[in-house]
Design an enzyme around this catalytic site. Sequence first.
Site, mmCIF file in Angstrom:
data_model
loop_
_atom_site.group_PDB
_atom_site.id
_atom_site.type_symbol
_atom_site.label_atom_id
_atom_site.label_comp_id
_atom_site.label_asym_id
_atom_site.label_seq_id
_atom_site.Cartn_x
_atom_site.Cartn_y
_atom_site.Cartn_z
ATOM 1 N N GLU A 108 -3.910 -3.463 30.155
ATOM 2 C CA GLU A 108 -5.166 -3.803 30.841
ATOM 3 C C GLU A 108 -4.956 -4.691 32.075
ATOM 4 O OE1 GLU A 108 -6.253 -1.990 27.149
ATOM 5 O OE2 GLU A 108 -4.849 -3.631 27.558
ATOM 6 N N GLU B 218 -2.752 -11.493 22.125
ATOM 7 C CA GLU B 218 -3.888 -10.648 21.761
ATOM 8 C C GLU B 218 -5.196 -11.428 21.818
ATOM 9 O OE1 GLU B 218 -4.981 -6.649 20.383
ATOM 10 O OE2 GLU B 218 -3.526 -7.630 21.664
ATOM 11 N N THR C 55 -10.004 5.772 29.773
ATOM 12 C CA THR C 55 -9.685 4.471 29.191
ATOM 13 C C THR C 55 -8.266 4.435 28.635
ATOM 14 O OG1 THR C 55 -10.597 2.709 27.779
ATOM 15 C CG2 THR C 55 -10.482 4.937 26.837
ATOM 16 N N GLU D 267 -9.404 6.920 18.641
ATOM 17 C CA GLU D 267 -8.008 6.981 19.065
ATOM 18 C C GLU D 267 -7.562 8.415 19.307
ATOM 19 O OE1 GLU D 267 -6.332 4.574 20.030
ATOM 20 O OE2 GLU D 267 -7.028 2.761 19.040
ATOM 21 N N ASP E 94 -15.349 -3.158 24.674
ATOM 22 C CA ASP E 94 -14.844 -2.971 26.036
ATOM 23 C C ASP E 94 -15.139 -1.610 26.659
ATOM 24 O OD1 ASP E 94 -13.171 -1.884 24.120
ATOM 25 O OD2 ASP E 94 -11.310 -2.558 25.038
#
Length: 612
Positions: A454, A435, A540, A186, A331
């Site tokens: 996304e 989610e 990302t 993160e 992902d």
Amino acid sequence: MQWRSLLLGLLLLRLGLQALLALLPALAPGLCLRRRPPFPFPFPPRAPAPGRALWVPAALPGGEGAGGGGGEDEYEARYGRAFPPQLRARLRDAARRMFAFGYDSYMRHAFPSDELDPLHCCGRGPDRDDPTNLNINDVLGNYSLTLIDALDTLAVMGNSSEFQKAVKLVIDTVSFDKDSTVQVFEATIRVLGSLLSAHIIITDTKQPFGDMTIKDYDNELLHMAHDLAVRLLPAFENTKTGIPYPRVNLKRGVPPDSNNETCTAGAGSLLVEFGILSRLLGDSTFEWVARRAVKALWSLRSNNTGLLGNVVNIQTGHWVGKQSGLGAGSDSFYEYLLKSYILFGEQEDLEMFNDAYRNIQNHLRRGREACNEGEGDPPLYVNVNMFTGQLMNTWIDSLQAFFPGLQVLIGDVEDAICLHAFYYAIWKRYGALPERYNWQLQAPDVPFYPLRPELVESTYLLYQATKNPFYLHVGMDILHSLENYTKAKCGYATLHHVVEKTKEDRMESFFLSETCKYLYLLFDEDNPVHKSGNKYMFTTEGHIVSVDERFRNSLWQDILPGEDDRAEKVKPNELKAVNFSSNCNRVPDERRYLLPLKSNYMRQIDRMVGLI
């Protein structure tokens, strides 16, 4: 008794009309009639039978909207028309206002805290009282996260004055010398990536977004990025596999009680940011450790399927989580194999991606071979056991909605169209993406929606690839849903439950760095991202990075782990990824301004998610 007589009369009238309709083809064989479908009762899902089928097909190919029928159906009427430039401009401005309301609310009520609590109009930082609250502490490091994460969005929207003000605030007020234990992943994608993106924007001699230069700028953001990356480096030490620890304390290094288990995406999605930093500094250290982690994970893939799991022990290399999928935990690992190649031109990155994509197609993909042709279920990517390829569960998560955008980057546009349509159908049903969504039960397994980007990202990239107005309609739906369901007193709030539309008091930083940015770019046809002639790539976390030669030149090829001296450096315009069901050239010109997916297949997907 009158109502009974009336009901009987209506019934007889309906029977008479049906009989007349049945006779019409025989009486007038040249007349083209388009049947309306029966009343759309949601079909009950059933357990998957042996083989690849997941659900009962909701509609057979060749029905309404397949191209051989009569007049326009409801899908063509809603999505198949031109999108007026005036409407597009209004939506662009609405996306800008959405960002401005969230950003201004953060600056007014939360800065210098990391995040905004939009319901109570106050700031949020690390949970010092509960170090085990990883949902908060993994992300919030007491370093004005939301301000940093939003920097390049200000530039993309052309707000030079606020961009310059924000950069100066970051330089003057932010320090990473904090007793904060954060997740390496993160901190890398949200903070390190944004600092590098803003630095690249400031130092770009062309200044495509307007004058984003900073008076007397002395590479401060690059120095801050370097400082943060050095504080993250202890995560890569004392690990037998080379796979990093998941968390690090910015003052003291890896905590003594640190967990030895990490997810594939978290450990294997550091190469873009670390590689950029190395190449800007001329210091191989950061790219070296990130690339070593990627190769270590790659070496642990199954000999049988070629798949990777989602959780691994960094000391033993044992797979703790054996699920292989495209969502949480996996992902961005696949995303960064391709994007590292696009940015750095290292052939081995493309080779790993091609192998991974081939294995994904072979073991995770279900449904018919072609998106817009043939019979059977629409394509869907499921979660399987990495060693056997057998189905592990019947849910998918919202993070997987990034995958159509990744498919666009390699030219597999047709397959991207189908997968995107599935997630859009879920959005239409709930006005958000839960989610986790259980495709067998047609219901959310985990019902919250934290303003994730996304689906918007894939919508934007599919529009750029196809220029089909359908995706502008999708973006308009998403924008309206966000305004209607997530807007709060001071910003935009996480949906606690997508069905009940209850809110949680949190606005994650990616809402400003990604969700608002992609919505804005979708509607801003003349943005410098599209018109300046520069080539850009999004990380990302949605941070914009120019694709140019300086990131394709390095001085340390001989010391990178496992480098092959014979590997050729690939130029930016020589991307050749393996495509399977289709590629860009398979989208016929005559379909560019019709529906990207035939309406009978759209209807099939809508029924599949219980929308009709």
